[in-house]
Scaffold this active site. Structure first.
Site, PDB file in Angstrom:
ATOM      1  N   ASP A 108      63.740 -18.509 -29.546  1.00  0.00           N
ATOM      2  CA  ASP A 108      64.178 -19.251 -30.717  1.00  0.00           C
ATOM      3  C   ASP A 108      62.976 -19.951 -31.331  1.00  0.00           C
ATOM      4  O   ASP A 108      62.198 -20.590 -30.619  1.00  0.00           O
ATOM      5  CB  ASP A 108      65.228 -20.284 -30.297  1.00  0.00           C
ATOM      6  CG  ASP A 108      66.398 -20.340 -31.259  1.00  0.00           C
ATOM      7  OD1 ASP A 108      66.140 -20.409 -32.469  1.00  0.00           O
ATOM      8  OD2 ASP A 108      67.549 -20.327 -30.802  1.00  0.00           O
ATOM      9  N   GLU A 111      68.797 -16.690 -38.677  1.00  0.00           N
ATOM     10  CA  GLU A 111      70.067 -17.409 -38.807  1.00  0.00           C
ATOM     11  C   GLU A 111      70.183 -17.883 -40.246  1.00  0.00           C
ATOM     12  O   GLU A 111      69.481 -18.799 -40.673  1.00  0.00           O
ATOM     13  CB  GLU A 111      70.119 -18.612 -37.869  1.00  0.00           C
ATOM     14  CG  GLU A 111      71.448 -19.358 -37.966  1.00  0.00           C
ATOM     15  CD  GLU A 111      71.392 -20.783 -37.430  1.00  0.00           C
ATOM     16  OE1 GLU A 111      72.426 -21.262 -36.952  1.00  0.00           O
ATOM     17  OE2 GLU A 111      70.323 -21.421 -37.514  1.00  0.00           O
ATOM     18  N   HIS A 140      76.216 -20.518 -29.455  1.00  0.00           N
ATOM     19  CA  HIS A 140      76.138 -21.905 -28.995  1.00  0.00           C
ATOM     20  C   HIS A 140      76.659 -22.902 -30.023  1.00  0.00           C
ATOM     21  O   HIS A 140      76.792 -24.090 -29.714  1.00  0.00           O
ATOM     22  CB  HIS A 140      74.694 -22.253 -28.609  1.00  0.00           C
ATOM     23  CG  HIS A 140      73.739 -22.172 -29.753  1.00  0.00           C
ATOM     24  ND1 HIS A 140      73.233 -20.974 -30.214  1.00  0.00           N
ATOM     25  CD2 HIS A 140      73.200 -23.130 -30.547  1.00  0.00           C
ATOM     26  CE1 HIS A 140      72.424 -21.204 -31.228  1.00  0.00           C
ATOM     27  NE2 HIS A 140      72.383 -22.503 -31.458  1.00  0.00           N
ATOM     28  N   ASP A 141      76.944 -22.465 -31.236  1.00  0.00           N
ATOM     29  CA  ASP A 141      77.506 -23.330 -32.272  1.00  0.00           C
ATOM     30  C   ASP A 141      78.936 -22.955 -32.643  1.00  0.00           C
ATOM     31  O   ASP A 141      79.545 -23.634 -33.477  1.00  0.00           O
ATOM     32  CB  ASP A 141      76.650 -23.251 -33.549  1.00  0.00           C
ATOM     33  CG  ASP A 141      75.293 -23.913 -33.393  1.00  0.00           C
ATOM     34  OD1 ASP A 141      75.183 -24.878 -32.624  1.00  0.00           O
ATOM     35  OD2 ASP A 141      74.334 -23.458 -34.041  1.00  0.00           O
ATOM     36  N   ASP A 196      68.866 -29.963 -10.380  1.00  0.00           N
ATOM     37  CA  ASP A 196      68.948 -31.162 -11.217  1.00  0.00           C
ATOM     38  C   ASP A 196      70.107 -31.117 -12.206  1.00  0.00           C
ATOM     39  O   ASP A 196      70.272 -32.034 -13.021  1.00  0.00           O
ATOM     40  CB  ASP A 196      67.631 -31.395 -11.963  1.00  0.00           C
ATOM     41  CG  ASP A 196      67.323 -30.305 -12.993  1.00  0.00           C
ATOM     42  OD1 ASP A 196      68.078 -29.308 -13.069  1.00  0.00           O
ATOM     43  OD2 ASP A 196      66.305 -30.446 -13.716  1.00  0.00           O
ATOM     44  N   ASP A 211      65.550 -20.107 -36.634  1.00  0.00           N
ATOM     45  CA  ASP A 211      66.638 -21.064 -36.797  1.00  0.00           C
ATOM     46  C   ASP A 211      66.700 -21.591 -38.232  1.00  0.00           C
ATOM     47  O   ASP A 211      65.662 -21.921 -38.826  1.00  0.00           O
ATOM     48  CB  ASP A 211      66.417 -22.234 -35.823  1.00  0.00           C
ATOM     49  CG  ASP A 211      67.492 -23.286 -35.919  1.00  0.00           C
ATOM     50  OD1 ASP A 211      68.653 -22.971 -35.616  1.00  0.00           O
ATOM     51  OD2 ASP A 211      67.177 -24.426 -36.320  1.00  0.00           O
ATOM     52  N   ASP A 225      70.683 -23.075 -12.855  1.00  0.00           N
ATOM     53  CA  ASP A 225      69.803 -24.151 -12.416  1.00  0.00           C
ATOM     54  C   ASP A 225      69.161 -23.747 -11.092  1.00  0.00           C
ATOM     55  O   ASP A 225      69.862 -23.488 -10.114  1.00  0.00           O
ATOM     56  CB  ASP A 225      70.633 -25.431 -12.264  1.00  0.00           C
ATOM     57  CG  ASP A 225      69.881 -26.568 -11.594  1.00  0.00           C
ATOM     58  OD1 ASP A 225      68.637 -26.545 -11.623  1.00  0.00           O
ATOM     59  OD2 ASP A 225      70.554 -27.468 -11.054  1.00  0.00           O
ATOM     60  N   ASP A 277      67.343 -23.589 -16.131  1.00  0.00           N
ATOM     61  CA  ASP A 277      65.899 -23.533 -16.351  1.00  0.00           C
ATOM     62  C   ASP A 277      65.417 -22.091 -16.396  1.00  0.00           C
ATOM     63  O   ASP A 277      66.196 -21.143 -16.175  1.00  0.00           O
ATOM     64  CB  ASP A 277      65.158 -24.334 -15.281  1.00  0.00           C
ATOM     65  CG  ASP A 277      65.649 -24.034 -13.871  1.00  0.00           C
ATOM     66  OD1 ASP A 277      65.710 -22.847 -13.518  1.00  0.00           O
ATOM     67  OD2 ASP A 277      65.966 -24.988 -13.130  1.00  0.00           O
TER      68      ASP A 277
END
Length: 607
Positions: free
Chosen positions: A155, A321, A386-387, A82, A257, A78, A86
């Protein structure tokens, strides 16, 4: 009279032109038009195709030797306090990534989005969500990455949009909307129920009734992610134009994806119901995805997409994917002449028994089956993403986790193919699941808590140091910082020569300079139930990899073919430094959870 007719025709022409221009602006149909008021005006010039690292004639494409690194942007760095990572945060850490030795970064979605599925519900394919930055920030990221010879993969969610995307807003306005056929709509059954029994990935029903038009729309994922209708040529044309948009900005490739869900059965037949309950539910049963996954029409689209990207620049890559149950099904995604996806993801190391069992026999069987099906095609292997919960704690025993992490790093970076490292894997980050339902951010976790807590656990912020914000943020992080950040972070690991991080650096460096690891064939050796032993060999170079997947000291004897055809075998890397530089004759002796790489010259006439 003639003048009046001319003026009338001119007036009509101008009116039609104005209407078409306005419509295409609102619906993003004309990529060459000026940006609409809702979209930030781009002030940075778009880059030409990046041919600096183009593969010379007769050389393998760059991606066949590349080490990829997945970045989940919300959680990487970050830059503005916030609590959400990013693009500028990623740019600020490119020197770290270059020092690690990776060749390419894959950034998960950063497009404008309502964030129902944290970016995989896209409301504008050609802009940046303000929480991640601007198009100018993205252009700077690409330029700075390329300066460091790091490729950038983005992605691309081509299966569905957000329900807030102008395409869908227009489609649901009425049954006669010109965008209606851009999505999948069906009438209710006579009793008002959905058209068939299809379930979604995140819930029991894959259909949502639109009250205004009294039709159901199909969504394989959340109800806020309506599926695009790829039978409509206009959809394909528009999505391909988005591919061109990002290639013009210097993007080196796309991770596609959910690519195997692009088409549905034309008769919309019910899927067979399986006896297994879905994870986290006591009432919902799994389905065989017979009529909404892996349909043959997908391959026609992929052939055309590959032709489209190759025509622009053959060095751009398509990564897909596609979770499929059998290796033979994955082979279809390469295309009949290897002219579809360059790299369909190989997920077989995170499926079935091998996902949680540290068992050499199981790993050997899965890898051998993959290699048999691949027949030398380029491939990928994945341990986490991430999954998928992180490998560090899926296989760790609580005492030897760091050693086991190094063992799996060795596996990932010495198998044949292009490895994908998930951010934080190189410092031993752990899956840190929410403890209460109030802490859960992932909607699927809220639905099935506590049996299924969602995917927050593998998406926690990157651990840069031991400070309160882990060096990730100066504000309140979007997910809690794991307690493990005090021990496992980049600042500590960088100073420790025996850390997982420095082991990764040495391993990547060894891989880059090893013909055997880059281009060698693969052969499994022996059938030891505790030691996974395999050989990577070119005509002039041999590498042997031995992984002790047990908590006891073990030894394994090399076969006669290996010792005969390889000269002066010696250990060049081990997660037990005392083993390094040792010469090997017939037996390889390994400490508990030891991983060794053994180098040898190969006789040129070896077959």
């Amino acid at each position: 009279m003639r003048q009046q007719a001319h003026r009338t025709r001119l007036h009509i022409f101008l009116q039609v032109t104005f209407v078409l221009f306005s419509a295409c602006s609102v619906l993003e149909f004309c990529p060459s038009t000026a940006a609409t008021p809702q979209r930030k005006q781009n002030t940075t010039s778009r880059s030409k195709p990046d041919r600096r690292n183009a593969s010379p004639p007769n050389k393998k494409p760059w991606w066949q030797h590349a080490v990829f690194y997945e970045i989940y942007p919300r959680s990487f760095k970050d830059s503005d306090g916030d609590g959400i990572g990013d693009l500028n945060g990623i740019t600020s850490k490119l020197d770290y990534l270059a020092g690690l030795g990776i060749d390419a970064i894959w950034i998960t979605p950063f497009y404008p989005s309502p964030q129902i599925d944290f970016g995989y519900d896209v409301s504008d394919y050609e802009n940046i969500d303000p929480q991640f930055g601007t198009l100018a920030d993205f252009d700077r990221l690409v330029a700075e990455a390329h300066k460091r010879r790091i490729k950038v993969i983005v992605d691309f969610v081509l299966n569905h949009t957000s329900d807030q995307h102008p395409f869908f807003v227009a489609a649901r306005a009425s049954r006669t909307s010109p965008y209606r056929d851009w999505y999948i709509w069906r009438d209710p059954k006579p009793d008002g129920s959905p058209p068939n029994n299809w379930s979604s990935s995140f819930g029991p029903v894959a259909w949502t009734l639109d009250a205004k038009t009294n039709q159901y729309y199909y969504h394989r994922f959340y109800s806020q992610q309506p599926e695009l209708n790829w039978n409509n040529p206009a959809v394909e044309k528009r999505m391909f134009e988005t591919v061109r948009f990002w290639m013009k900005r210097g993007v080196d490739g796309f991770r596609l994806d959910a690519v195997n869900f692009l088409f549905e059965d034309s008769q919309f037949r019910d899927n067979p119901v399986l006896p297994e309950l879905r994870p986290g539910s006591t009432t919902e049963y799994q389905q065989e995805l017979k009529y909404n996954r892996d349909l043959p029409e997908i391959h026609d689209v992929l052939l055309r997409l590959r032709s489209f990207t190759d025509a622009y620049d053959p060095n751009r890559i398509l990564i897909g994917e596609a979770y499929v149950p059998q290796t033979a099904e994955l082979m279809k995604y390469y295309g009949p002449a290897n002219n579809e996806l360059q790299l369909p993801f190989n997920f077989f190391l995170v499926m079935g028994k091998v996902r949680t069992n540290l068992d050499a026999s199981i790993f050997r069987s899965v890898i051998n089956e993959s290699e048999k099906a691949l027949q030398g095609r380029p491939t990928t292997y994945v341990l986490s993403n991430h999954d998928i919960p992180r490998a560090f704690d899926r296989y760790g025993d609580g005492k030897n986790n760091d050693q086991i992490a190094k063992l799996f790093a060795t596996l990932l970076l010495t198998l044949r193919g292009s490895p994908f490292i998930y951010y934080g894997e190189e410092i031993g980050m752990v899956t840190t699941e929410p403890k209460t339902i109030e802490e859960v951010r992932d909607p699927v976790g809220k639905r099935y808590f506590p049996a299924n807590k969602g995917r927050d656990g593998e998406r926690t912020p990157m651990q840069w140091d031991a400070s309160a914000g882990a060096g990730f943020t100066s504000g309140q992080p979007w997910l809690k910082i794991p307690p493990s950040a005090r021990r496992h972070n980049v600042a500590i690991a960088d100073k420790d020569s025996s850390s997982i991080l420095n082991f990764y650096k040495r391993l990547i460096r060894l891989r880059r300079n090893s013909p055997g690891l880059l281009d060698g064939d693969y052969r499994s050796i022996g059938d030891d139930p505790h030691i996974l032993l395999y050989r990577r060999r070119t005509p002039k170079h041999t590498m042997l990899v031995a992984l002790n997947m047990s908590n006891q000291s073990r030894s394994v004897r090399l076969d006669a073919d290996t010792t005969k055809s390889s000269n002066r075998l010696r250990v060049v890397l081990s997660n037990q430094p005392t083993s390094e530089r040792k010469l090997i004759e017939n037996d390889v002796r390994l400490a508990p959870f030891e991983a060794v790489i053994i180098e040898g010259d190969t006789d040129q006439d070896t077959d």
